[in-house]
Design a protein around this motif. Sequence first.
Motif, short mmCIF file in Angstrom:
data_model
loop_
_atom_site.label_atom_id
_atom_site.label_comp_id
_atom_site.label_asym_id
_atom_site.label_seq_id
_atom_site.Cartn_x
_atom_site.Cartn_y
_atom_site.Cartn_z
N THR A 67 -1.87 6.95 -0.42
CA THR A 67 -1.33 8.30 -0.43
C THR A 67 -2.33 9.05 -0.07
O THR A 67 -3.58 8.64 -0.29
CB THR A 67 -0.56 8.58 -1.76
OG1 THR A 67 0.12 9.71 -1.24
CG2 THR A 67 -1.48 8.57 -2.82
N THR A 68 -1.94 10.25 -0.08
CA THR A 68 -3.12 11.18 0.25
C THR A 68 -3.66 11.97 -0.89
O THR A 68 -2.84 12.03 -1.98
CB THR A 68 -2.62 12.26 1.47
OG1 THR A 68 -1.72 13.06 0.84
CG2 THR A 68 -2.28 11.71 2.68
N ALA A 69 -5.09 12.77 -0.86
CA ALA A 69 -5.28 13.50 -2.01
C ALA A 69 -4.50 14.58 -2.43
O ALA A 69 -4.42 14.96 -3.40
CB ALA A 69 -6.64 13.79 -1.65
N GLY A 103 -2.58 15.69 -5.60
CA GLY A 103 -2.75 16.88 -6.37
C GLY A 103 -1.59 17.43 -6.78
O GLY A 103 -1.41 18.08 -7.99
N VAL A 104 -0.51 17.45 -6.04
CA VAL A 104 0.57 18.18 -6.15
C VAL A 104 1.46 17.39 -7.31
O VAL A 104 2.07 17.76 -8.38
CB VAL A 104 1.66 18.29 -4.99
CG1 VAL A 104 3.08 18.53 -5.49
CG2 VAL A 104 1.15 18.87 -3.97
N ILE A 105 1.52 15.84 -7.31
CA ILE A 105 1.93 15.03 -8.67
C ILE A 105 1.18 15.27 -9.81
O ILE A 105 1.82 15.43 -10.69
CB ILE A 105 1.95 13.73 -8.23
CG1 ILE A 105 2.95 13.52 -6.79
CG2 ILE A 105 2.52 12.91 -9.28
CD1 ILE A 105 2.91 12.18 -6.10
N ASP A 142 2.83 7.30 -3.63
CA ASP A 142 3.47 8.38 -4.47
C ASP A 142 4.09 7.89 -5.86
O ASP A 142 4.10 8.56 -6.62
CB ASP A 142 4.22 9.16 -3.64
CG ASP A 142 3.28 9.96 -2.31
OD1 ASP A 142 2.43 10.41 -2.67
OD2 ASP A 142 4.11 9.90 -1.39
N ALA A 143 4.64 6.61 -5.44
CA ALA A 143 5.44 6.22 -6.65
C ALA A 143 4.57 5.67 -7.85
O ALA A 143 4.88 5.89 -8.83
CB ALA A 143 6.42 4.83 -6.25
#
Length: 316
Positions: free
Chosen positions: A99-101, A105-107, A163-164
């Motif tokens: 996944t992306t940084a 950050g949002v999670i 993301d999971a």
Amino acid sequence: MTQTNTFRTASLAILAPLATVLIWSGNAIVTKAAAGVVAPSAIAFYRWALALIVLAPFVAPAAWSNRAAAKAVWGKLFIGGLLGMVIYQCLAYVAAETTTAINMGVILALMPLFSTLLASIFAGERLTTARIVGGVISIGGLVYLTSQGDPMNLVRGGLHIGDALMLVAVLANAFYGVLLKRWGLTLPVWELLFWQIVAATIVLVPVWLLGPIEPIDAAGVPLILYAAIPASLLAPLFWMVGIAKLGAARTALTINLLPVVVALLAWAILGERLHAYHYIGGGVALLGVVVGLREWKIGRPRDDTPNAAAWATEEV
């Protein structure tokens, strides 16, 4: 002179939590940059082992003198280290491979809201309408973000594995904070951090031995150093200063800046591109955090908010 001192105190109160958010944002970049450079099992172990070595001369004598108090709650210290340092950070390092940084950050910014929701379930905190509505809004934003603007992508291809894993990692760390709040451990904060790092390091030894043991090259050294010292030791110090000056509730609100800083750093350092779904999904997710925690902005600084006792040792 009094005005000067007041200005310095106010500046410190504001800058301390902002410095923490900057360090944690940098750690999200480091976590992403470590993917493919240092194995997740290796950087997790080296990080906490090095943090323990650096912290020991300052804290170990007092912690050893007070070892009877630590022994009485050793099981809880072990669980704390397992959730907040082993499971959380190992999953984050694995998640960074896919996944992306920016997504990370949002999670990560959802952790205060997750903490309040878990506190309602496990620590008897009142679940307000604001928290329910905020949670629903944030989940909607996350769905939009992780599906790259098309929720049907989740139906067709499932939730993105990175993301999971990051969601599970954040939930583990939030649950760790709730447990600290519920247990009400009376150990001094630095001793609490020290013994949890000891537990985490012990658990990570077999994880490290079972993983790929490779020499750390020049690219991996600064990543480990950053994760071990600024992210693991300086950030908790700055966070505690912020709590002492502003209160836990208002200090926690600075977490909302984390995805913004992470996105800027990811764009500048890692070359990640920002798309419309980042702005929309991330913005909606953060709106949910603001709605869910809106009562924190009212009144004087308080230290009795959900998870307030855990902010000093909870690590992003």
